[in-house]
Structures are given as structure tokens and as C-alpha cells.
Scaffold this active site. Sequence first.
Site, PDB file in Angstrom:
ATOM      1  N   ARG A 229      16.905  -4.545   5.085  1.00 21.67           N
ATOM      2  CA  ARG A 229      16.088  -5.669   4.643  1.00 21.67           C
ATOM      3  C   ARG A 229      16.665  -6.936   5.256  1.00 21.67           C
ATOM      4  O   ARG A 229      17.893  -7.095   5.316  1.00 21.67           O
ATOM      5  CB  ARG A 229      16.130  -5.803   3.109  1.00 21.67           C
ATOM      6  CG  ARG A 229      15.268  -4.794   2.361  1.00 21.67           C
ATOM      7  CD  ARG A 229      13.774  -5.043   2.562  1.00 21.67           C
ATOM      8  NE  ARG A 229      12.929  -4.103   1.840  1.00 21.67           N
ATOM      9  CZ  ARG A 229      12.467  -2.958   2.348  1.00 21.67           C
ATOM     10  NH1 ARG A 229      12.780  -2.605   3.576  1.00 21.67           N
ATOM     11  NH2 ARG A 229      11.684  -2.185   1.633  1.00 21.67           N
ATOM     12  N   GLU A 258       9.384 -12.003   6.893  1.00 25.92           N
ATOM     13  CA  GLU A 258       8.449 -11.288   7.778  1.00 25.92           C
ATOM     14  C   GLU A 258       7.004 -11.721   7.520  1.00 25.92           C
ATOM     15  O   GLU A 258       6.654 -11.960   6.374  1.00 25.92           O
ATOM     16  CB  GLU A 258       8.597  -9.778   7.553  1.00 25.92           C
ATOM     17  CG  GLU A 258       9.969  -9.297   7.956  1.00 25.92           C
ATOM     18  CD  GLU A 258      10.228  -7.840   7.569  1.00 25.92           C
ATOM     19  OE1 GLU A 258       9.301  -7.155   7.113  1.00 25.92           O
ATOM     20  OE2 GLU A 258      11.379  -7.410   7.717  1.00 25.92           O
ATOM     21  N   HIS A 276       9.474  -4.320  11.998  1.00 31.64           N
ATOM     22  CA  HIS A 276       9.636  -3.506  10.782  1.00 31.64           C
ATOM     23  C   HIS A 276       8.908  -2.159  10.925  1.00 31.64           C
ATOM     24  O   HIS A 276       7.926  -1.890  10.233  1.00 31.64           O
ATOM     25  CB  HIS A 276       9.135  -4.268   9.539  1.00 31.64           C
ATOM     26  CG  HIS A 276       9.648  -3.695   8.241  1.00 31.64           C
ATOM     27  ND1 HIS A 276       9.933  -4.457   7.140  1.00 31.64           N
ATOM     28  CD2 HIS A 276       9.915  -2.421   7.879  1.00 31.64           C
ATOM     29  CE1 HIS A 276      10.351  -3.679   6.151  1.00 31.64           C
ATOM     30  NE2 HIS A 276      10.344  -2.433   6.578  1.00 31.64           N
TER      31      HIS A 276
HETATM   32  C1  8YV Z   1       7.703   0.271   4.861  1.00 27.90           C
HETATM   33  C2  8YV Z   1      10.163   0.219   4.170  1.00 27.90           C
HETATM   34  O1  8YV Z   1       7.350  -0.269   6.093  1.00 27.90           O
HETATM   35  O2  8YV Z   1      10.244   2.180   2.883  1.00 27.90           O
HETATM   36  C3  8YV Z   1      10.624   1.018   3.016  1.00 27.90           C
HETATM   37  O3  8YV Z   1      11.418   0.490   2.217  1.00 27.90           O
HETATM   38  O4  8YV Z   1      10.652  -0.813   4.431  1.00 27.90           O
HETATM   39  C4  8YV Z   1       9.100   0.754   5.047  1.00 27.90           C
HETATM   40  O5  8YV Z   1       9.074   2.136   5.032  1.00 27.90           O
HETATM   41  C5  8YV Z   1       7.418  -0.748   3.833  1.00 27.90           C
HETATM   42  O6  8YV Z   1       7.712  -0.289   2.573  1.00 27.90           O
HETATM   43  C6  8YV Z   1       5.964  -1.199   3.947  1.00 27.90           C
HETATM   44  O7  8YV Z   1       5.113  -0.668   2.997  1.00 27.90           O
END
Ligand code: 8YV
Length: 310
Positions: A229, A258, A276
Site C-alpha cells: 500500500r 492513487e 496497482h
Molecule cells: C486490488 C489489492 O487491486 O487485494 C488487494 O488488496 O490491492 C488488489 O488486489 C484492489 O483490492 C482493488 O479492488
Amino acid sequence: MTTDTTHQVRVVQLGGLMPFVREWLTERYAAPRLADLADPAGVEVAVVGGGAKVGAAELDALPDLRAIANFGVGYDNVDVAEATRRGIVVSNTPDVLTDAVADLAAALVVDVLRGITAADRFVRSGAWSRGERVPLTRDVRGSVVGVLGLGRIGTAAAERLEAFGAEIHYHSRSRKAVAWAYHPSPVELAAASDVLVVLTPGGAGTDKLVDAAVLDALGPEGYLVNVARGSVVDEDALVAALEDGRIAGAGLDVFADEPHVPEALLRRDDVVLLPHVGSATTETREAMGRLVLANIDAFLERGELVTPVG
Ligand code: 8YV
């Protein structure tokens, strides 16, 4: 659009969900987007995508909510404490994305050491055909990769990089039963590492865990990779460290705000910037979608979640 009043809406969509997930939710549960919902009464499950924030205000808008199904393993976007206080349970999508995210983490480590995307830009710019040369890069074999956060994804990334011949070190909230070298703090891990790979959860507990002191410990020959993150890294401190040459470069799949990427990073050739995409493969996103549906079904049928958080 207003909702069909003859049909009780039990599931609602929140945030940026992928089109195929929206279709699945519409077909199976006739789940509208929150914005299209005429009456929130009776909505029991909210499916949350794209890291949409769910706090007290969002929960106030859904008075009968009992479950939140988060599309993603990270759930720092959801105020779980507030949800729990209201008797609302939360699920995420662990395991199904471990390989995809670990692949991307390992790929970014190889990229920052070998300069793959920088060399691609070099060829496209015509520099190679003009007779210019790219600088020599660094071997992955023998480099020390420091994994910050040795959970499921951190472990899978470490295993991949070990196969490349890297030496694995780590720091985690607790010491694990592994042969890799443990360091009691992020600063100590960074000091021992050629590449520091951030794989912790987001949220208040890890906010700006990678700060100026950690970056200085990584040093002018060290690289930072973040696939966790953006909040875990002090982005201003990262930009300053890159600009001053206090670290060698970075590979980033996540950012503090983002989709905003600091202008200073866009200009630099020593950073690899991704939008991402850690879990963004067809197979993985479908598996995440299926797990979200399994959680909704289990909750609506038995009042249980398949993969509850916490
Ligand atoms: C997704 C993520 O892009 O699973 C996560 O925590 O960061 C990613 O797999 C995100 O959750 C968008 O929905």
C-alpha cells in the site's frame, strides 16, 4: 435508474468493481450500485471494490447492513472496528491472489536490479541505434532482498527470489519459523538489504513505516520495491531520497493517493511505475470474484463468511 420495488434488494455494489464482477453480481443477486439504489432498507451485503472507503458515513447510509465483502485481500479501506461495533462482519479475498502479487513483487526486484523497463525505454528512444550504451546493472544472485512483512505474499515472493539466488532477510511483527535472517526493526532490515520489498498490510499500524530513516538505512546502492500500500511509505521522503541520491531507485505498484503519481517520480528514469496491478491477471481477478460470491452466498444462506477478516 430506480430499483424494482417488487424485488427486495439484499446486495449492493460499492466502489470501482470490474465489469465482469458487476455482471456476476447483477445476474446472481440483481445487485444495483449504491448510487442507483432507491431505498437502502433491507440491504444486507455490500460488495466493495477498488479500495472504496467504508466508514461510519457509508455505514449510516445502509441501516440494515450485516456484511461487507471486500474485493481485495487488503481491507484498510474498511473501518473494521466501526463495522464490528455495529455487528457487521467483513470478508476479504486472501490466498487466491498470493501467486500473482508475489510474481509482480519478484519481477519488480529483478527489474530494479537489471534495469529492464529502463532498457526498454532506452531502445524505444533510439539511443541504442545511435550507438549509445546502457550502464551495467546488478546481479540478482547474491543480492540481499529484505522482505518487510513476511505474510502469505511476502513468503511467496521470498521463495521466488530465493530461486533467483537472492539471500532473503525479513522483518515482520513476529519472528517466523523460517531459515531466513530476521531483523528486529525495519531500519535494521533496510541496512542489511540491497532491495527492500514492502509487503505489509496497509492501515494505521503501518502508516509511513518506511520513512526517511529506513530509506537512509537502505542507502545509495539500495532499492525500494512496494507492492503493498502507498500508505506504508512516506512518499515525500521517498521522492527526497531519490532526488538526493540517498537511495538508488524504486519499483512501485502502489501510491499514497492513487491514481495520482507524484510528478517528481514520473520524470525519473530510476523508478519503475505500475498502476496497482499486483493481482491484475484474468485468472486471479476471476478467482477473487468467485471468492466474493462464495462469501455472499455463505452469508445469505447461513449467516457465515468463507474468508472473514481478523
Ligand atoms: C486490488 C489489492 O487491486 O487485494 C488487494 O488488496 O490491492 C488488489 O488486489 C484492489 O483490492 C482493488 O479492488
